[in-house]
Motif scaffolding. Structure first.
Motif, PDB file in Angstrom:
ATOM      1  N   PRO A  98       0.810  -1.231   0.000  1.00 13.33           N
ATOM      2  CA  PRO A  98       0.000   0.000   0.000  1.00 13.33           C
ATOM      3  C   PRO A  98       0.838   1.272   0.000  1.00 13.33           C
ATOM      4  CG  PRO A  98      -0.885  -1.594   1.564  1.00 13.33           C
ATOM      5  CD  PRO A  98       0.432  -2.144   1.084  1.00 13.33           C
ATOM      6  N   ARG A  99       2.044   1.229   0.589  1.00 15.98           N
ATOM      7  CA  ARG A  99       2.900   2.427   0.609  1.00 15.98           C
ATOM      8  C   ARG A  99       3.254   2.862  -0.807  1.00 15.98           C
ATOM      9  NH1 ARG A  99       8.034   0.650   3.321  1.00 15.98           N
ATOM     10  NH2 ARG A  99       7.511  -1.205   2.109  1.00 15.98           N
ATOM     11  N   TYR A 100       3.606   1.891  -1.643  1.00 14.06           N
ATOM     12  CA  TYR A 100       3.994   2.217  -3.011  1.00 14.06           C
ATOM     13  C   TYR A 100       2.774   2.578  -3.850  1.00 14.06           C
ATOM     14  CZ  TYR A 100       8.529   0.341  -1.720  1.00 14.06           C
ATOM     15  OH  TYR A 100       9.736   0.124  -1.102  1.00 14.06           O
ATOM     16  N   GLU A 101       1.663   1.932  -3.561  1.00 15.17           N
ATOM     17  CA  GLU A 101       0.436   2.260  -4.290  1.00 15.17           C
ATOM     18  C   GLU A 101       0.033   3.707  -4.023  1.00 15.17           C
ATOM     19  OE1 GLU A 101      -2.014   1.853  -7.104  1.00 15.17           O
ATOM     20  OE2 GLU A 101      -0.957   0.023  -6.490  1.00 15.17           O
ATOM     21  N   ASP A 102       0.126   4.126  -2.765  1.00 17.84           N
ATOM     22  CA  ASP A 102      -0.198   5.515  -2.421  1.00 17.84           C
ATOM     23  C   ASP A 102       0.775   6.489  -3.096  1.00 17.84           C
ATOM     24  OD1 ASP A 102      -2.243   4.581  -0.855  1.00 17.84           O
ATOM     25  OD2 ASP A 102      -1.142   4.778   1.041  1.00 17.84           O
ATOM     26  N   MET A 103       2.055   6.148  -3.098  1.00 18.85           N
ATOM     27  CA  MET A 103       3.063   7.011  -3.695  1.00 18.85           C
ATOM     28  C   MET A 103       2.856   7.135  -5.202  1.00 18.85           C
ATOM     29  SD  MET A 103       7.223   6.580  -3.722  1.00 18.85           S
ATOM     30  CE  MET A 103       7.260   6.394  -1.939  1.00 18.85           C
ATOM     31  N   LEU A 104       2.615   6.001  -5.858  1.00 22.72           N
ATOM     32  CA  LEU A 104       2.475   6.008  -7.313  1.00 22.72           C
ATOM     33  C   LEU A 104       1.169   6.623  -7.776  1.00 22.72           C
ATOM     34  CD1 LEU A 104       3.989   2.500  -8.087  1.00 22.72           C
ATOM     35  CD2 LEU A 104       5.060   4.727  -8.399  1.00 22.72           C
ATOM     36  N   SER A 105       0.183   6.693  -6.883  1.00 25.59           N
ATOM     37  CA  SER A 105      -1.078   7.330  -7.245  1.00 25.59           C
ATOM     38  C   SER A 105      -0.903   8.831  -7.468  1.00 25.59           C
ATOM     39  CB  SER A 105      -2.131   7.087  -6.157  1.00 25.59           C
ATOM     40  OG  SER A 105      -1.761   7.745  -4.950  1.00 25.59           O
ATOM     41  N   GLU A 106       0.225   9.384  -6.977  1.00 25.59           N
ATOM     42  CA  GLU A 106       0.511  10.808  -7.152  1.00 25.59           C
ATOM     43  C   GLU A 106       1.337  11.091  -8.400  1.00 25.59           C
ATOM     44  OE1 GLU A 106       2.541  11.896  -3.641  1.00 25.59           O
ATOM     45  OE2 GLU A 106       0.874  11.425  -2.280  1.00 25.59           O
ATOM     46  N   ALA A 107       1.644  10.049  -9.183  1.00 24.99           N
ATOM     47  CA  ALA A 107       2.483  10.218 -10.368  1.00 24.99           C
ATOM     48  C   ALA A 107       1.834  11.175 -11.370  1.00 24.99           C
ATOM     49  CB  ALA A 107       2.733   8.870 -11.029  1.00 24.99           C
ATOM     50  N   PRO A 108       2.553  12.236 -11.795  1.00 25.44           N
ATOM     51  CA  PRO A 108       1.980  13.191 -12.750  1.00 25.44           C
ATOM     52  C   PRO A 108       1.891  12.642 -14.169  1.00 25.44           C
ATOM     53  CG  PRO A 108       4.240  13.757 -12.280  1.00 25.44           C
ATOM     54  CD  PRO A 108       3.897  12.609 -11.378  1.00 25.44           C
ATOM     55  N   GLY A 109       2.655  11.609 -14.472  1.00 24.02           N
ATOM     56  CA  GLY A 109       2.651  11.018 -15.811  1.00 24.02           C
ATOM     57  C   GLY A 109       2.792   9.519 -15.713  1.00 24.02           C
ATOM     58  N   SER A 110       3.817   8.989 -16.342  1.00 29.00           N
ATOM     59  CA  SER A 110       4.065   7.548 -16.316  1.00 29.00           C
ATOM     60  C   SER A 110       4.389   7.084 -14.898  1.00 29.00           C
ATOM     61  CB  SER A 110       5.227   7.190 -17.252  1.00 29.00           C
ATOM     62  OG  SER A 110       5.664   5.867 -17.030  1.00 29.00           O
ATOM     63  N   ARG A 111       3.663   6.087 -14.431  1.00 29.56           N
ATOM     64  CA  ARG A 111       3.924   5.549 -13.095  1.00 29.56           C
ATOM     65  C   ARG A 111       5.309   4.901 -13.023  1.00 29.56           C
ATOM     66  NH1 ARG A 111      -0.773   4.093  -9.796  1.00 29.56           N
ATOM     67  NH2 ARG A 111       0.229   2.119  -9.271  1.00 29.56           N
ATOM     68  N   ASN A 112       5.721   4.256 -14.108  1.00 32.41           N
ATOM     69  CA  ASN A 112       7.022   3.594 -14.098  1.00 32.41           C
ATOM     70  C   ASN A 112       8.170   4.598 -14.038  1.00 32.41           C
ATOM     71  OD1 ASN A 112       6.153   0.916 -14.089  1.00 32.41           O
ATOM     72  ND2 ASN A 112       5.956   0.865 -16.318  1.00 32.41           N
ATOM     73  N   MET A 113       8.073   5.672 -14.804  1.00 31.27           N
ATOM     74  CA  MET A 113       9.117   6.684 -14.771  1.00 31.27           C
ATOM     75  C   MET A 113       9.139   7.394 -13.417  1.00 31.27           C
ATOM     76  SD  MET A 113      10.781   6.487 -17.556  1.00 31.27           S
ATOM     77  CE  MET A 113      10.482   4.704 -17.392  1.00 31.27           C
ATOM     78  N   PHE A 114       7.973   7.601 -12.867  1.00 32.09           N
ATOM     79  CA  PHE A 114       7.879   8.204 -11.541  1.00 32.09           C
ATOM     80  C   PHE A 114       8.508   7.279 -10.510  1.00 32.09           C
ATOM     81  CE2 PHE A 114       5.521   9.246  -7.600  1.00 32.09           C
ATOM     82  CZ  PHE A 114       5.774  10.602  -7.539  1.00 32.09           C
ATOM     83  N   ALA A 115       8.249   5.964 -10.646  1.00 32.32           N
ATOM     84  CA  ALA A 115       8.833   4.985  -9.733  1.00 32.32           C
ATOM     85  C   ALA A 115      10.350   4.957  -9.847  1.00 32.32           C
ATOM     86  CB  ALA A 115       8.258   3.597 -10.015  1.00 32.32           C
ATOM     87  N   LEU A 116      10.876   5.068 -11.064  1.00 36.91           N
ATOM     88  CA  LEU A 116      12.326   5.088 -11.257  1.00 36.91           C
ATOM     89  C   LEU A 116      12.966   6.241 -10.487  1.00 36.91           C
ATOM     90  CD1 LEU A 116      12.947   4.191 -15.022  1.00 36.91           C
ATOM     91  CD2 LEU A 116      13.845   2.997 -13.008  1.00 36.91           C
ATOM     92  N   ARG A 117      12.326   7.399 -10.545  1.00 35.72           N
ATOM     93  CA  ARG A 117      12.889   8.576  -9.879  1.00 35.72           C
ATOM     94  C   ARG A 117      12.692   8.525  -8.370  1.00 35.72           C
ATOM     95  NH1 ARG A 117       9.819  11.171 -13.768  1.00 35.72           N
ATOM     96  NH2 ARG A 117       8.523  12.065 -12.112  1.00 35.72           N
ATOM     97  N   LYS A 118      11.477   8.258  -7.947  1.00 37.02           N
ATOM     98  CA  LYS A 118      11.119   8.382  -6.532  1.00 37.02           C
ATOM     99  C   LYS A 118      11.518   7.173  -5.696  1.00 37.02           C
ATOM    100  CE  LYS A 118       8.732  11.128  -4.812  1.00 37.02           C
ATOM    101  NZ  LYS A 118       9.020  12.340  -3.998  1.00 37.02           N
ATOM    102  N   ILE A 119      11.538   5.995  -6.304  1.00 36.01           N
ATOM    103  CA  ILE A 119      11.797   4.776  -5.538  1.00 36.01           C
ATOM    104  C   ILE A 119      13.191   4.230  -5.819  1.00 36.01           C
ATOM    105  CG2 ILE A 119      11.036   2.423  -5.068  1.00 36.01           C
ATOM    106  CD1 ILE A 119       8.195   3.292  -5.846  1.00 36.01           C
ATOM    107  N   TYR A 120      13.467   3.899  -7.088  1.00 30.14           N
ATOM    108  CA  TYR A 120      14.710   3.208  -7.423  1.00 30.14           C
ATOM    109  C   TYR A 120      15.930   4.121  -7.285  1.00 30.14           C
ATOM    110  CZ  TYR A 120      11.681  -0.498  -9.093  1.00 30.14           C
ATOM    111  OH  TYR A 120      10.740  -1.497  -9.160  1.00 30.14           O
ATOM    112  N   LEU A 121      15.853   5.314  -7.856  1.00 32.66           N
ATOM    113  CA  LEU A 121      16.985   6.236  -7.764  1.00 32.66           C
ATOM    114  C   LEU A 121      17.251   6.616  -6.313  1.00 32.66           C
ATOM    115  CD1 LEU A 121      19.145   8.007  -9.067  1.00 32.66           C
ATOM    116  CD2 LEU A 121      17.398   9.788  -9.385  1.00 32.66           C
ATOM    117  N   THR A 122      16.187   6.923  -5.590  1.00 32.37           N
ATOM    118  CA  THR A 122      16.342   7.311  -4.191  1.00 32.37           C
ATOM    119  C   THR A 122      16.979   6.198  -3.379  1.00 32.37           C
ATOM    120  OG1 THR A 122      14.425   8.790  -4.313  1.00 32.37           O
ATOM    121  CG2 THR A 122      15.113   8.070  -2.124  1.00 32.37           C
ATOM    122  N   GLN A 123      16.471   4.977  -3.545  1.00 34.87           N
ATOM    123  CA  GLN A 123      17.021   3.870  -2.757  1.00 34.87           C
ATOM    124  C   GLN A 123      18.461   3.559  -3.155  1.00 34.87           C
ATOM    125  OE1 GLN A 123      14.987   0.515  -1.457  1.00 34.87           O
ATOM    126  NE2 GLN A 123      12.955   1.440  -1.387  1.00 34.87           N
TER     127      GLN A 123
END
Length: 272
Positions: A98-123
């Motif tokens: 649910p944490r990632y679902e909530d985060m990705l629900s705020e994606a302004p465009g592509s959820r995958n590109m948003f995930a790359l920036r907010k989740i993968y790059l950050t980690q």
């Protein structure tokens, strides 16, 4: 003051960063197949194992102390593999966190590109920063001293709390009779988060192994970041927010230490 092979360390850091990129790239590809980005939680522990293994290999022949290299490799790998295995087992149902679902629900465009920036790059960046004690210790040239062994003992205490705490919580959740109740037994009587406390203690221990020889002491911000994150950011606060409406949890908070293990308050103690 022992010499430190700074150039070799920088080169090793680059190889470690490449290892993290490869691991997270494979994790992102797996996330597309499984249609859930929470697989990165399993990659978190594995990332430190990759960093430790790569740095162990690149530090060979640099003049560093082999005893410290082996000690830091074994401690890091044991922690990372145990954590990755536990999280992978816990997430075997394949549902998105649910944490990632909530985060990705705020994606302004592509959820995958948003995930790359907010989740993968950050980690990835956090992995490299938090692991600095491991990387520096691999290149330290001084022999093992008493501070390194104190660090190993603190690591062992942390590993015990994290491992036993996770096992006790898993057993609690697997019992249908406990559904909707609060876990207040075992290590959970003494701290509301034995797993987070254990995780923080592990990294304090690894830092002390590094700080035993110059310039390991300069990596103090790495365990400080881990401690702050677990106790004040994404660990304890988010967990307690999610559980705040559960019956009995308010009383549990009043009775039980929030982070460091302490005896329950007398007269209102948790169940044995």
């Amino acid at each position: 003051m022992p010499d430190f092979p700074f150039q070799s360390f920088v080169e090793g850091f680059g190889w470690a960063a490449l290892g993290v990129v490869v691991l997270l790239g494979a994790t992102f590809a797996l996330a597309q197949v499984q249609k859930r980005h929470s697989v990165i939680d399993t990659a978190w522990g594995l990332g430190f194992v990759v960093i430790a293994a790569v740095t162990f290999a690149t530090s060979a022949g640099s003049g560093s102390d082999d005893a410290r290299r082996w000690l830091i490799l074994i401690l890091t790998a044991a922690w990372g593999l145990r954590l990755a295995g536990f999280i992978g087992w816990r997430a075997r149902d394949g549902a998105e966190d649910p944490r990632y679902e909530d985060m990705l629900s705020e994606a302004p465009g592509s959820r995958n590109m948003f995930a790359l920036r907010k989740i993968y790059l950050t980690q990835g960046v956090v992995m490299l920063f938090v692991s600095l004690p491991v990387q520096v210790a691999m290149y330290a040239t001084g022999p093992l001293g008493w501070l390194a062994w104190v660090g190993a003992i603190i690591w062992l205490i942390g590993f015990f709390f994290e491992t036993v705490g996770d096992y006790q919580m898993a057993a609690f959740r697997n019992d249908p009779a406990n559904k909707g109740t609060v876990m207040d037994r075992g290590l959970w009587r003494y701290t509301r988060h034995p797993n987070y406390f254990g995780d923080a203690a592990v990294w304090v221990g690894l830092f002390l192994v590094a700080a035993d020889s110059w310039p390991g002491v300069l990596t103090i911000l790495s365990p400080a970041l881990m401690f702050w994150t677990l106790s004040n950011k994404t660990g304890k606060p988010l967990t307690e927010k999610r559980l705040s409406t559960r019956p009995g949890y308010r009383e549990y908070i009043e009775n039980t230490s929030g982070f460091f293990p302490l005896p329950p308050k007398p007269g209102r103690g948790a169940s044995s």
